[in-house]
Design an enzyme around this catalytic site. Structure first.
Site, PDB file in Angstrom:
ATOM      1  N   TYR A   1     -14.531  15.385 -17.384  1.00  0.00           N
ATOM      2  CA  TYR A   1     -13.540  16.279 -17.969  1.00  0.00           C
ATOM      3  C   TYR A   1     -14.178  17.637 -18.273  1.00  0.00           C
ATOM      4  O   TYR A   1     -15.331  17.866 -17.967  1.00  0.00           O
ATOM      5  CB  TYR A   1     -12.886  15.629 -19.181  1.00  0.00           C
ATOM      6  CG  TYR A   1     -12.134  14.367 -18.794  1.00  0.00           C
ATOM      7  CD1 TYR A   1     -11.144  14.405 -17.821  1.00  0.00           C
ATOM      8  CD2 TYR A   1     -12.427  13.141 -19.370  1.00  0.00           C
ATOM      9  CE1 TYR A   1     -10.469  13.250 -17.437  1.00  0.00           C
ATOM     10  CE2 TYR A   1     -11.763  11.987 -18.992  1.00  0.00           C
ATOM     11  CZ  TYR A   1     -10.785  12.040 -18.026  1.00  0.00           C
ATOM     12  OH  TYR A   1     -10.118  10.909 -17.637  1.00  0.00           O
TER      13      TYR A   1
ATOM     14  N   GLN B   1     -10.090  11.959 -30.944  1.00  0.00           N
ATOM     15  CA  GLN B   1     -10.878  12.382 -29.789  1.00  0.00           C
ATOM     16  C   GLN B   1     -10.165  13.569 -29.149  1.00  0.00           C
ATOM     17  O   GLN B   1      -9.063  13.431 -28.620  1.00  0.00           O
ATOM     18  CB  GLN B   1     -11.040  11.264 -28.762  1.00  0.00           C
ATOM     19  CG  GLN B   1     -11.969  11.697 -27.627  1.00  0.00           C
ATOM     20  CD  GLN B   1     -12.044  10.710 -26.499  1.00  0.00           C
ATOM     21  OE1 GLN B   1     -11.042  10.419 -25.865  1.00  0.00           O
ATOM     22  NE2 GLN B   1     -13.242  10.197 -26.244  1.00  0.00           N
TER      23      GLN B   1
END
Length: 194
Positions: free
Chosen positions: A186, A100
Site C-alpha cells: 500500500y 488502522q
C-alpha cells in the site's frame, strides 16, 4: 512464562487487560453509500473485546485512499459517528481498540475513487493485483488495478494532511490509538519498497 500472555501490560498510558492483540482484518462490511462503520461492525468488534488490544480493519483516510468496495473510512462526520458506535461497544466490554489508518495508493481502481486515476510514489502499475469494486452499474467483483500517476509534492503534502486529520478523527471517534498501515504494497510501502 506461559502465564505472561494473560497478564496485563502497559502500552503508553493505556493498560491492556492481556497481551493478546487482534490484528487488522479487512471485513468489507461498511454501510453504503458512504463507507460508514455500522452496528454489525460494532457487534463484531465488541465480541472480540477480550483481546488486550484490537486493531481495526484498514480504514481509509480519504476518498482517494480507498482500495476496495465496502471498506470503512474515517474522513466524514458520518464515518466518525459510525466508528464511535464501534469504539463505545468495545469499551463497554472492557476492551481497547486502535484504528488502522490506510491509504492504498496504486492498489485500487478508478471505480473505487470517484473515477480518478490512482496515485503512487511512481507511475509503475502493480502487476497481477486485483481489487474488489462495486460501481453501482456492473455486478460487484474483482478487477485489475490501473496504472497510477506519480505523486507530486502537493499530493504528498495532501496525503500527510489527510493522515493527520484521520488521526484526529480517530481520537474524536473514541479510538485508544492508531496504527499506520505501512505494509502489503500500500501507499507508504510503495515509497520504501522497490
Amino acid at each position: 512464562m506461559t502465564q505472561s500472555l494473560f497478564q496485563s501490560i502497559k502500552l503508553g498510558e493505556l493498560l491492556l487487560n492481556n497481551r493478546v492483540v487482534m490484528p487488522p482484518m479487512t471485513r468489507s462490511r461498511a454501510s453504503q453509500p458512504g463507507d460508514v462503520a455500522n452496528e454489525m461492525m460494532a457487534t463484531y468488534y465488541a465480541q472480540r473485546a477480550g483481546a488486550g488490544l484490537i486493531v481495526s480493519e484498514g480504514t481509509q483516510i480519504s476518498a482517494m485512499a480507498k482500495g476496495y468496495a465496502w471498506t470503512p473510512g474515517i474522513y466524514t462526520p458520518e464515518q466518525i459517528a459510525g466508528w464511535r458506535r464501534v469504539t463505545e461497544a468495545v469499551h463497554a466490554k472492557g476492551g481497547a481498540i486502535f484504528a488502522q489508518l490506510w491509504h492504498v495508493g496504486r492498489v485500487t481502481h478508478p471505480d473505487n475513487i470517484g473515477g480518478l486515476q490512482p496515485i503512487s510514489s511512481s507511475d509503475i502499475k502493480a502487476e497481477n493485483v486485483k481489487v474488489f469494486v462495486d460501481n453501482g452499474s456492473d455486478k460487484p467483483g474483482f478487477v485489475d488495478v490501473v496504472q497510477p500517476r506519480a505523486m507530486t509534492k502537493a499530493d504528498i503534502e495532501q496525503v500527510i494532511t489527510d493522515y493527520r486529520q484521520a488521526a484526529l478523527n480517530a481520537i474524536e471517534a473514541g479510538f485508544d490509538g492508531i496504527e499506520l498501515h505501512a505494509a502489503n504494497g500500500y501507499l507508504i510501502n510503495q515509497f520504501i519498497d522497490s
